[in-house]
Design a protein around this motif. Structure first.
Motif, PDB file in Angstrom:
ATOM      1  N   GLU A  85      32.986  42.496   6.680  1.00  0.00           N
ATOM      2  CA  GLU A  85      34.244  42.523   7.434  1.00  0.00           C
ATOM      3  C   GLU A  85      34.491  41.199   8.150  1.00  0.00           C
ATOM      4  O   GLU A  85      35.629  40.855   8.474  1.00  0.00           O
ATOM      5  CB  GLU A  85      34.221  43.680   8.439  1.00  0.00           C
ATOM      6  N   LEU A  86      33.406  40.423   8.376  1.00  0.00           N
ATOM      7  CA  LEU A  86      33.577  39.122   9.031  1.00  0.00           C
ATOM      8  C   LEU A  86      34.289  38.121   8.128  1.00  0.00           C
ATOM      9  O   LEU A  86      34.708  37.052   8.592  1.00  0.00           O
ATOM     10  CB  LEU A  86      32.211  38.561   9.440  1.00  0.00           C
ATOM     11  N   LEU A  87      34.423  38.446   6.824  1.00  0.00           N
ATOM     12  CA  LEU A  87      35.177  37.560   5.937  1.00  0.00           C
ATOM     13  C   LEU A  87      36.654  37.531   6.321  1.00  0.00           C
ATOM     14  O   LEU A  87      37.403  36.649   5.874  1.00  0.00           O
ATOM     15  CB  LEU A  87      35.031  38.020   4.482  1.00  0.00           C
ATOM     16  N   ARG A  88      37.056  38.505   7.155  1.00  0.00           N
ATOM     17  CA  ARG A  88      38.446  38.523   7.642  1.00  0.00           C
ATOM     18  C   ARG A  88      38.518  38.157   9.124  1.00  0.00           C
ATOM     19  O   ARG A  88      39.520  38.412   9.777  1.00  0.00           O
ATOM     20  CB  ARG A  88      39.049  39.920   7.418  1.00  0.00           C
ATOM     21  N   ASP A  89      37.424  37.594   9.629  1.00  0.00           N
ATOM     22  CA  ASP A  89      37.389  37.199  11.048  1.00  0.00           C
ATOM     23  C   ASP A  89      38.457  36.148  11.318  1.00  0.00           C
ATOM     24  O   ASP A  89      38.711  35.264  10.482  1.00  0.00           O
ATOM     25  CB  ASP A  89      36.007  36.640  11.391  1.00  0.00           C
ATOM     26  N   PRO A  90      39.102  36.211  12.466  1.00  0.00           N
ATOM     27  CA  PRO A  90      40.161  35.213  12.771  1.00  0.00           C
ATOM     28  C   PRO A  90      39.629  33.790  12.944  1.00  0.00           C
ATOM     29  O   PRO A  90      40.395  32.831  12.840  1.00  0.00           O
ATOM     30  CB  PRO A  90      40.759  35.745  14.078  1.00  0.00           C
ATOM     31  N   VAL A  91      38.336  33.652  13.191  1.00  0.00           N
ATOM     32  CA  VAL A  91      37.766  32.318  13.418  1.00  0.00           C
ATOM     33  C   VAL A  91      37.192  31.783  12.108  1.00  0.00           C
ATOM     34  O   VAL A  91      36.367  32.443  11.469  1.00  0.00           O
ATOM     35  CB  VAL A  91      36.680  32.357  14.503  1.00  0.00           C
ATOM     36  N   GLU A  92      37.675  30.606  11.703  1.00  0.00           N
ATOM     37  CA  GLU A  92      37.245  30.024  10.431  1.00  0.00           C
ATOM     38  C   GLU A  92      35.729  29.833  10.369  1.00  0.00           C
ATOM     39  O   GLU A  92      35.109  30.076   9.330  1.00  0.00           O
ATOM     40  CB  GLU A  92      37.939  28.678  10.223  1.00  0.00           C
ATOM     41  N   THR A  93      35.113  29.390  11.465  1.00  0.00           N
ATOM     42  CA  THR A  93      33.666  29.155  11.484  1.00  0.00           C
ATOM     43  C   THR A  93      32.895  30.424  11.139  1.00  0.00           C
ATOM     44  O   THR A  93      31.924  30.403  10.373  1.00  0.00           O
ATOM     45  CB  THR A  93      33.227  28.660  12.873  1.00  0.00           C
TER      46      THR A  93
END
Length: 868
Positions: free
Chosen positions: A626-634
């Motif tokens: 789900e972190l692949l859709r995190d708002p932060v690019e890093t």
């Protein structure tokens, strides 16, 4: 008297003064002598009364010269006190005997005979041979003592002093029978004196006694007969007997001076006699012979070298000492060159054997040695022996070599600096430390020296190592860390802690990272909190790599401290710790790390994603994805790379269309590709090949090539070859480029695939090997001087079996090695198929006439073989 006074009155005043002074001196001298003699007599009388106080009463006041001057006084005192041996008590007997030996004189001889006969009789005898009056005195004494005991008494007072035996024989001519009897005396001085006289007597009885002297129990007697026995008038049988006795003494006598005398007499009297058969001697006999070699003899030098080549240290010691004295070891050390490796290795082995028995004087020639080959030999020896001055000379010489010009120079450099680092002395250490600092940007030299430091001479090396650590331009950091860890941390721990705790502007960040890396690798329990609180110094990727150094802290205290930090507020500290925790394998940390996936700090979320995947926590994969859709690019970038490396087939499916996703930034795509490069899943190969087919940017394409070039496992290579089989022209070129970038490792694995004989893959594997130039490289090996390499090349070309491979095979049809020719024949016999005939046809029509000729020749040979 009146006349004398009148004459004095007529003298000038100054002359009168002089005369009075002279008279006063003379009178004073007479008075002083009288007083001195009186004082000496009084002291001697006291000694006679109390002999035990001789030191206190007499000898403390009078030296050897005084005992000579007061000889008459001593004589008088001795005669007055006949019950006490004053001459012996005062030490005058030894002084008088010495005085007589140095200056033969009848008066002194009389004194010795009267007062020191027991000790000085032989000295009187010697003086009689030198001075006629002493001779007369000695003959008179002999005439008064005609029994054997008198002559024996003379001999026993001697200590083996040399004298003229011929002259003594003339003096004692009338007592030769007694002298011959002395040859059987149990005490050696008697036998020695008798031998010296009988050497010049022609009587057969004397001759027999001389032959027996070769077996005398005393070495001086044996040595004397060896050196002085005459052979001018000895018959042939006697000469042979002398030779035998000398040879026996040379090999069997246990006294060096006797063996040396035998060797010298053999060389002078029997120069043409055959040499000793060394191989038939016993060990002890060999030792005796080796120590008597002649430095001027080339034959003896060669013989000693052959002994030194042996494995017996005891023999080698004598051989090495001889070769050292003869200058041969120095020549062996200096006269070497890399152009003759065989001679170099032989000389090195000889010198190492000499050094093993502590013969290293030849190393003193190092300062003048011009050949680097000599320096190489010295390096091997000076690491264990030799002075610090020579060690310094060695590294100074090697430090001036240009190691890029010749591999031999690199060999010398490594040997010399390895030797210098192993030495305890400060001279070499100081030079090497300075050399390291001066050459710190030379990757080869800096890395090598750092690798040799072993903790010695910390006072010299540690300051330089810290200077390198503070230099942000220095690149050999792993070698630097390892070198520092070999030294006692007390020399540098405080400075590293100061660097870690300093304001971030005080040191470059790389310097702080370096200091932290060293402190962490020390694994000091009392530095635990410092390490945990300063983990943010490391980037997250380095923190994960650093984790293995934290694994040793997995005790209760570490768990307690770590949990406290995870519950704390600082995001960077928590993120760095989370990144490092998987290496501890402590599953107690999984739950708080899983909770950290929802942390407000993006660094914490990224670190948590990596940590959970490294823990192998399958329950957390969905949350990580789900972190692949995190708002932060890093965060998306780190999650993509982590999932690419650790994801399963299902997870990797999410990456199939990633490169075509217009809504994702390129950095995330690059991270995913980097992760896929490390993935162990075969599906990663399919995804990466799919990226090559897609229309991606040059940056992404280059990263895909890099990722695929890491796929060297057999299953991964099979998957790539399968893609190559079904690929169109453009894609085939791209995949061939991948194999080219893989280099030698892929070629070796492709050859192994060929050996498995998977028919469907063979043409594609051989196509890759042709495209990468592997076949041409193998053909070139057919001209190698080593037949085994030629055999391996022929076998490999036969295995590949393409036209290009067979062009190389036929070139080996006339190889001088039979096994190579057999391999060629077997390979050509396999062409008796439809496909094989096509290859043969192409070879017979090859544009190279040599190929055509060798092909026909090989085919004729096969026909002959088949018909027989």
């Amino acid at each position: 008297m009146t006349v004398l006074l009148e004459q004095i009155n007529r003298l000038p005043d100054y002359a009168v003064g002089v005369a009075l002074v002279v008279a006063a001196v003379l009178i004073g001298s007479v008075i002083w002598k009288g007083v001195s003699r009186s004082l000496a007599m009084r002291r001697l009388r006291q000694v006679a009364e109390a002999p035990e106080k001789v030191e206190e009463l007499f000898t403390r006041y009078y030296g050897a010269s005084d005992l000579v001057k007061m000889a008459s006084t001593l004589e008088n005192a001795a005669k007055r006190h006949p019950d006490v041996d004053l001459i012996r008590l005062t030490g005058a007997d030894e002084v008088w005997i010495k005085r007589l030996a140095e200056r033969p004189n009848k008066r002194w001889a009389e004194r010795v005979l009267e007062f020191a006969q027991e000790k000085g009789l032989f000295t009187v005898f010697l003086s009689a041979l030198k001075q006629s009056k002493c001779a007369h005195l000695f003959r008179n004494w002999l005439s008064e003592h005609e029994d054997l005991l008198a002559l024996r008494k003379v001999a026993l007072s001697g200590k083996g002093e040399d004298f003229d035996g011929k002259q003594a024989g003339e003096m004692l001519q009338d007592r030769l029978d007694q002298i011959r009897e002395m040859m059987g005396d149990p005490l050696w001085p008697s036998r020695y004196m008798a031998l010296k006289v009988l050497l010049y007597d022609e009587d057969e009885r004397s001759r027999r006694a001389l032959w027996e002297a070769f077996h005398d129990p005393h070495s001086l007697v044996r040595r004397t007969v060896v050196e002085e026995m005459k052979i001018e008038d000895v018959d042939e049988e006697g000469e042979e007997h002398l030779y035998t006795q000398l040879l026996r003494l040379l090999t069997d006598d246990f006294i060096f001076e006797v063996r040396a005398a035998a060797k010298q007499r053999l060389a002078v009297k029997f120069p043409d006699r055959p040499h000793i058969q060394f191989e038939k001697l016993t060990k002890v006999q060999k030792l005796h012979v080796v120590e008597q070699l002649d430095p001027a003899s080339n034959e003896d030098r060669d013989f000693a070298v052959s002994v030194l080549e042996g494995k017996d240290d005891e023999l080698s010691l004598n051989a090495a000492r001889f070769l050292n004295e003869a200058g041969v070891l120095k020549q062996l050390f200096l006269n070497v060159d890399f152009s003759d490796r065989t001679a170099l290795e032989r000389n090195r082995a000889l010198l190492e054997h000499a050094a093993a028995v502590n013969q290293i004087d030849f190393l003193d020639a190092l300062p003048t040695a011009e050949s680097p080959a000599s320096w190489l030999i010295a390096a091997g020896l000076l690491s264990k022996k030799g002075s610090d001055k020579l060690g310094l000379t060695l590294v100074e010489k090697a430090g001036g070599l240009d190691v890029s010009t010749a591999p031999e120079h690199r060999e010398v450099f490594e040997a010399a600096f390895s030797c210098g680092c192993l030495r305890e002395g400060e001279g070499s250490a100081k030079y090497i430390a300075g050399f390291l600092l001066k050459n710190r940007y030379d990757a080869y030299k800096a890395s090598f020296i750092l690798g040799q430091l072993d903790g010695r001479n910390a006072g010299m090396y540690v300051p330089v190592l810290l200077q390198l650590l503070r230099d942000p331009q220095f690149k050999q950091l792993e070698e630097l860390y390892a070198a520092l860890l070999r030294f006692d941390s007390s020399f540098y721990l405080n400075e590293l802690l100061d660097i870690i705790a300093a304001d971030r502007d005080e040191h470059e960040h790389q310097v702080r990272i370096a200091a932290f890396q060293v402190v962490g690798r020390l694994k000091l329990p009392y530095c635990l909190q410092t390490i945990l609180e300063h983990l943010p110094i490391l980037p997250l990727e380095q923190a994960r790599e650093f984790a293995r150094h934290l694994a040793d802290y997995s005790g209760k205290e570490f768990v307690k401290r770590a949990q406290a930090i995870l519950a704390g507020e600082d995001g960077k500290v928590r993120a760095a710790l989370i990144a490092a925790l998987p290496e501890t394998e402590n599953k107690d940390f999984v739950k708080p790390i899983r909770e950290a996936l929802g942390d407000a700090d993006p660094y914490v979320r990224s670190a948590a994603a990596w940590a959970l995947l490294e823990y192998g926590d399958t329950r957390s994969i969905k949350q990580v994805r789900e972190l692949l859709r995190d708002p932060v690019e890093t965060v998306r970038r780190e999650a993509a790379r982590a999932l690419g490396e650790y994801g399963n087939d299902t997870t990797l499916s999410y990456f199939e269309e990633l490169c075509n996703d217009q809504n994702e930034v390129e950095s995330v795509k690059l991270a995913a590709i980097k992760g896929l490069a490390f993935s162990k899943q075969e599906k990663a190969v399919d995804i990466l090949v799919g990226y090559l087919k897609a229309d991606v940017t040059p940056i992404l394409e280059e990263e895909v090539y890099s990722a695929l070039s890491r796929k060297l496992a057999q299953k991964e290579l099979m998957a790539l070859v399968s893609h190559l089989k079904d690929a169109e022209h453009d894609m085939r070129e791209k995949l061939t480029h991948v194999f080219t970038r893989m280099g030698y490792e892929s070629e070796a694995m492709l050859v192994e695939l060929l050996r498995e004989d998977i028919t469907s893959l063979r043409p594609y594997i051989t196509s890759v090997l042709e495209e990468t130039g592997f076949i041409d490289h193998t053909i070139r090996k057919l001209s190698h001087r080593d037949p085994q390499i030629r055999r391996d090349a022929a076998e490999l070309l036969s295995l590949i079996g393409t036209v290009a491979a067979f062009r190389g095979i036929v070139l080996a049809a006339r190889d001088p090695d039979e096994q190579v020719r057999v391999l060629v024949t077997k390979a050509l016999e396999r062409l008796n198929t439809k496909g094989g005939n096509e290859i043969l046809q192409q070879l017979q029509e090859d544009p190279d006439p040599k190929i055509r000729k060798y092909t026909l020749w090989a085919l004729e040979r096969i026909k002959v073989r088949n018909s027989s």
